[in-house]
Design an enzyme around this catalytic site. Structure first.
Site, short mmCIF file in Angstrom:
data_model
loop_
_atom_site.label_atom_id
_atom_site.label_comp_id
_atom_site.label_asym_id
_atom_site.label_seq_id
_atom_site.Cartn_x
_atom_site.Cartn_y
_atom_site.Cartn_z
N TYR A 1 52.76 7.47 35.83
CA TYR A 1 53.47 6.81 34.74
C TYR A 1 54.34 5.73 35.35
O TYR A 1 55.16 5.99 36.23
CB TYR A 1 54.32 7.82 33.97
CG TYR A 1 55.12 7.19 32.86
CD1 TYR A 1 54.52 6.86 31.65
CD2 TYR A 1 56.48 6.92 33.02
CE1 TYR A 1 55.24 6.27 30.63
CE2 TYR A 1 57.21 6.34 32.00
CZ TYR A 1 56.58 6.01 30.81
OH TYR A 1 57.30 5.43 29.80
N GLY B 1 46.77 3.43 21.14
CA GLY B 1 48.00 4.06 21.62
C GLY B 1 48.08 5.54 21.32
O GLY B 1 49.12 6.16 21.56
N GLU C 1 43.16 -5.44 30.41
CA GLU C 1 44.58 -5.15 30.24
C GLU C 1 45.17 -4.48 31.48
O GLU C 1 44.56 -3.57 32.05
CB GLU C 1 44.80 -4.23 29.03
CG GLU C 1 44.37 -4.86 27.72
CD GLU C 1 44.87 -4.10 26.49
OE1 GLU C 1 44.98 -4.73 25.44
OE2 GLU C 1 45.13 -2.88 26.59
N HIS D 1 53.26 1.79 21.23
CA HIS D 1 52.10 1.24 21.93
C HIS D 1 51.34 0.21 21.11
O HIS D 1 50.21 -0.14 21.44
CB HIS D 1 51.14 2.35 22.38
CG HIS D 1 51.79 3.38 23.26
ND1 HIS D 1 52.44 3.07 24.42
CD2 HIS D 1 51.90 4.73 23.12
CE1 HIS D 1 52.93 4.17 24.96
NE2 HIS D 1 52.62 5.19 24.19
N VAL E 1 43.50 -9.52 18.55
CA VAL E 1 44.40 -10.03 17.51
C VAL E 1 45.17 -11.26 18.04
O VAL E 1 45.34 -12.26 17.35
CB VAL E 1 45.40 -8.94 17.07
CG1 VAL E 1 46.41 -9.48 16.08
CG2 VAL E 1 44.67 -7.73 16.51
N ARG F 1 36.00 -7.31 22.99
CA ARG F 1 35.98 -8.01 21.70
C ARG F 1 37.07 -9.08 21.71
O ARG F 1 37.84 -9.19 22.66
CB ARG F 1 36.26 -7.02 20.59
CG ARG F 1 37.57 -6.28 20.86
CD ARG F 1 38.10 -5.50 19.70
NE ARG F 1 39.15 -4.60 20.10
CZ ARG F 1 40.43 -4.92 20.24
NH1 ARG F 1 40.84 -6.16 20.04
NH2 ARG F 1 41.32 -4.02 20.61
N ARG G 1 53.43 -10.78 14.91
CA ARG G 1 52.57 -10.09 13.94
C ARG G 1 53.43 -9.71 12.74
O ARG G 1 54.35 -8.91 12.87
CB ARG G 1 51.99 -8.82 14.54
CG ARG G 1 51.07 -9.09 15.72
CD ARG G 1 50.30 -7.83 16.04
NE ARG G 1 49.59 -7.97 17.29
CZ ARG G 1 48.66 -7.13 17.70
NH1 ARG G 1 48.33 -6.09 16.96
NH2 ARG G 1 48.04 -7.31 18.85
N HIS H 1 53.25 -5.44 30.00
CA HIS H 1 51.84 -5.39 29.64
C HIS H 1 51.30 -6.82 29.77
O HIS H 1 51.69 -7.70 29.02
CB HIS H 1 51.67 -4.88 28.20
CG HIS H 1 50.26 -4.94 27.70
ND1 HIS H 1 49.52 -3.81 27.38
CD2 HIS H 1 49.44 -5.99 27.46
CE1 HIS H 1 48.32 -4.18 26.98
NE2 HIS H 1 48.24 -5.50 27.01
N LYS I 1 37.16 5.44 28.88
CA LYS I 1 38.18 4.89 29.78
C LYS I 1 37.98 5.30 31.24
O LYS I 1 38.36 4.56 32.14
CB LYS I 1 39.55 5.29 29.29
CG LYS I 1 39.90 4.60 27.99
CD LYS I 1 41.32 4.86 27.65
CE LYS I 1 41.79 3.86 26.62
NZ LYS I 1 43.24 3.92 26.49
P1 ADP Z 1 45.18 2.39 24.03
O1 ADP Z 1 43.71 2.18 24.26
O2 ADP Z 1 45.43 3.62 23.22
O3 ADP Z 1 45.87 1.17 23.53
P2 ADP Z 1 46.13 1.89 26.76
O4 ADP Z 1 45.56 2.56 27.95
O5 ADP Z 1 45.76 0.47 26.56
O6 ADP Z 1 45.80 2.77 25.47
O7 ADP Z 1 47.71 1.99 26.81
C1 ADP Z 1 48.49 1.56 25.73
C2 ADP Z 1 49.93 1.45 26.15
O8 ADP Z 1 50.43 2.71 26.65
C3 ADP Z 1 50.20 0.47 27.27
O9 ADP Z 1 50.33 -0.85 26.80
C4 ADP Z 1 51.50 1.02 27.82
O10 ADP Z 1 52.56 0.66 26.93
C5 ADP Z 1 51.32 2.53 27.74
N1 ADP Z 1 50.73 3.08 28.98
C6 ADP Z 1 49.42 3.32 29.22
N2 ADP Z 1 49.24 3.80 30.48
C7 ADP Z 1 50.45 3.88 31.06
C8 ADP Z 1 50.94 4.28 32.37
N3 ADP Z 1 50.11 4.71 33.33
N4 ADP Z 1 52.28 4.20 32.59
C9 ADP Z 1 53.13 3.78 31.63
N5 ADP Z 1 52.74 3.38 30.40
C10 ADP Z 1 51.42 3.43 30.10
#
Ligand code: ADP
Length: 448
Positions: free
Chosen positions: A202, A165, A275, A235, A294, A291, A337, A208, A116
């Site tokens: 945060y 998540g 994303e 998540h 879903v 990829r 889903r 999203h 990441k």
């Molecule tokens: P993963 O790869 O585990 O799915 P992501 O980085 O895509 O992790 O984040 C998954 C979810 O976590 C996001 O859709 C959001 O709901 C929450 N999230 C991630 N980063 C933040 C952030 N900086 N602030 C608030 N929520 C976050």
């Protein structure tokens, strides 16, 4: 074009790929564990081969087993679906080393986006807006404190190798930072075997929003608009829609162009998703999935394309069958889903399906590998069906969703269907006015 491809997956997504292949005149090989001998993807594919015992680690995740299956059956390419080996760069390398084509991006691009921190640095360099946060990984609490003070609380600590998540911890103030930092690191170590973490601001009430992109691997790329996947529990996405209720055509074009240009610059091949969190009109990159997702059917519905067919075409060296100017949003699509899970805790609920009836009619698509008498094995993901509806506009899609859920029969196991019946009564859902926290808050108030 390939004569035969192997599908390294199971369930509805394996079936999805079988269907695309068949329409293209390409033979398909299903792989399955002993627990899936009677599965629908096995029945529907042209050939099937058992690759091991029930645990995924010994079957769907076994590179040696999948590769041997491809060699034995003479498959020229492998479609990974989502999950399992789909984002495993070592697998892609091994596939290509065996002279088999991986239907998806290069090992290099998967590796780049799978880490990441590298992903974020790359996107930043390519002009994609990112969440403010640490530059690279943070190894010491003292550094974490400095970064957090600089970007301002609350902050989120995330695992570099994270996914699904997991490995994310919130710190609302400096008092909470030490604990969050240590827990995030130890959880990351346990879940991903890598304790590297980074820090981000945060965002309090974002949506999203993710952009579907598609690259030809030769420097050409298009975007297929966005999906709003804000309705999440832990998540994990629960309902997705396209177009996003909060995104206007101008904003779509702007972020879409930015994403398409970024992946074109990378020379990216195949389908991918960038994303974002979206708050106060600003996009913040969080990760890229290299990829098929879903939730890809909502994009297929509004753009009238077959993304899997396109993946196979491009992997076979053919040009993409659409250009950016051919792609226009038509109407509105929503996916729910349906998981074999028992509320209120969403505990997995495997077992025998005593009766199954799929809804039908105009604008309904049911992606599922269920059938009457099917026994859902306890070893895998609890997703049993995706119901996708398409209407001329959002209200029509919602009405259609309600109607279709009413027709659906899944007896024998608990499922998340009642959740969707309840959600369709909620003004926030009907108005499309929700953030990534809405569902968790609603569940606390209504399900306990
Ligand atoms: P993963 O790869 O585990 O799915 P992501 O980085 O895509 O992790 O984040 C998954 C979810 O976590 C996001 O859709 C959001 O709901 C929450 N999230 C991630 N980063 C933040 C952030 N900086 N602030 C608030 N929520 C976050």
């Amino acid at each position: 074009m390939f004569r035969k491809i192997l599908i390294a997956n199971r369930g509805e997504i394996a079936l999805r790929v079988v269907r695309a292949a068949r329409e293209m005149g390409v033979a398909s090989v299903a792989v399955h564990s002993t627990a899936d001998a009677d599965a629908m993807h096995v029945r529907m594919a042209d050939e099937a081969i058992c690759i091991g015992p029930p645990p995924s680690s010994d079957s769907y995740l076994s590179m040696a087993a999948v590769l041997s299956a491809a060699e034995i059956t003479g498959a020229e390419a492998i479609h990974p679906g989502y999950g399992f080996l789909s984002e495993n760069a070592n697998f892609v390398q091994a596939v290509e080393d065996h002279g088999i084509k991986f239907i998806g991006p290069s090992a290099e691009h998967i590796r780049m986006m799978g880490d990441k921190i590298t992903a974020k640095e790359t996107m930043h360099r390519l002009g994609v807006p990112c969440v403010p946060g640490s530059v690279g990984g943070v190894a010491h609490l003292e550094t974490a404190q400095i970064v957090a003070r600089d970007i301002g609380y609350p902050v989120i600590i995330k695992a570099t190798a994270g996914g699904g998540g997991r490995g994310m911890k919130l710190a609302r103030s400096e008092d909470e930072l030490e604990n969050a930092f240590r827990t995030a690191r130890s959880e990351a170590k346990a879940a991903f075997g890598n304790d590297e973490v980074y820090i981000e601001k945060y965002l309090g009430r974002p949506r999203h929003i993710e952009v579907q992109i598609f690259g030809d691997g030769k420097g050409g790329a298009v975007h297929l608009g966005e999906r709003d996947c804000s309705l999440q529990r832990r998540h994990q996405k629960v309902l997705e829609e396209a177009p996003g209720p909060a995104i206007d055509p101008e904003t779509r074009e702007r972020i879409g162009q930015t994403c398409a240009k970024a992946v074109a610059d990378l020379g990216y091949e195949g389908a991918g998703t960038i994303e974002f969190l979206y708050e106060d009109g600003e996009f913040y990159f969080i990760e890229m999935n290299t990829r098929l997702q879903v939730e890809h059917p909502v994009t297929e519905a509004v753009f009238g394309v077959d993304l899997v067919r396109e993946q196979i075409r491009v992997a076979a060296g053919l040009p993409m069958s659409f250009r950016q100017e051919d792609l226009r949003v038509n109407g509105h699509a929503i996916e729910v889903r349906i998981n074999a899970e028992k509320l209120p805790n969403f505990s997995p609920c495997p077992g025998k399906i005593t009766q199954y009836h799929a809804p039908g009619g105009l604008g309904i698509r049911m992606d599922s590998a269920l059938y009457d008498g099917y026994r859902i094995p306890p070893y895998y993901d609890s997703l049993i069906a995706k119901l996708i509806v398409h209407g001329r506009d959002r209200p029509e899609a919602l009405a259609r969703l309600k109607r279709a859920l009413g027709e659906l029969i899944v007896d024998g196991v608990d499922s998340t269907v009642p959740l969707f019946h309840a959600l369709l009564q909620e003004p926030a859902i009907l108005q499309g006015d929700y953030t990534i926290h809405w569902l968790e808050d609603w569940l606390k108030r209504n399900v306990g």
